[in-house]
Design a protein around this motif. Structure first.
Motif: not given
Length: 210
Positions: A131-136, A156-159
């Motif tokens: 839901r949010h993608g890659m973070k720092e 990727l989870t919770k797709c």
């Protein structure tokens, strides 16, 4: 996106993951690590990314890995023995601010030393919230893995919880990021523990490493 597996590959993986899977120990220091006598795969991800739910879904066990609404619950390396063939390692969650700096530093130190000193570690699966993608903090771990020359792959989870257009953007951004990281697998897996999406393929991916 993922490679294709034959029916025989999927069935072999199903049988392995239908067998015994038991908690072995929790490791807070490298001196506690079990013998490096079998293939090892590890799961890492930001707190509340769905890591415990994914491990439970893979092994078809409701409470093998503890799930919690409290981020940061996993504070050590938890080892599970899958059929005597592979260790599944549940790594501490990261990217959660409400733990002390000293605890975060200890986690970082443990993870860094584990990654550099485990010859039988075949792959680290980095879980990223679909839901949010890659973070720092995800890229921080990717850089650690690049430096340690440990192969890793994004899951990727919770797709099932993302809208199609949002997911397409997240996947496009992810493809661009992966090209910058030498130890990253060029493909990623899309999963949903709730819908069983991608779990057969992830089981087959792990089985292929043994």
């Amino acid at each position: 996106m993922s490679e294709e597996f034959s029916d025989a590959d999927l069935e072999s993986a199903r049988l392995l993951f239908s067998g015994p899977c038991d908690f072995v120990l929790g490791v807070a220091g490298l001196e506690q690590l079990p013998a490096a006598d079998r293939t090892e795969v590890a799961f890492a991800g930001r707190s509340n990314v769905g890591k415990s739910s994914l491990i439970n879904g893979l092994t078809r066990r409701g409470n093998l890995a503890r799930t919690s609404n409290t981020p940061g619950r996993t504070q050590q390396l938890n080892f599970f023995d899958l059929g005597g063939a592979v260790y599944i390692v549940d790594m501490p969650g990261y990217g959660y601010a409400k733990v002390s700096k000293s605890i975060r530093n200890e986690w970082d130190k443990l993870i860094r030393n584990y990654l550099r000193g485990r010859p039988n570690l075949r792959c680290v699966f980095i879980l990223v919230d679909g839901r949010h993608g890659m973070k720092e903090s995800d890229e921080h771990l990717m850089t650690m893995l690049d430096e340690a020359a440990v192969s890793y792959r994004i899951v990727l989870t919770k797709c099932d919880k993302s809208k199609k257009l949002e997911m397409e953007k997240i996947k496009a951004d992810l493809r661009a990021i992966l090209k910058k990281h030498p130890a990253a697998h060029p493909e990623f897996l899309e999963t949903s523990s709730l819908k069983n999406q991608g779990l057969p393929e992830l089981r087959a991916t792990i089985t292929s490493l043994i």
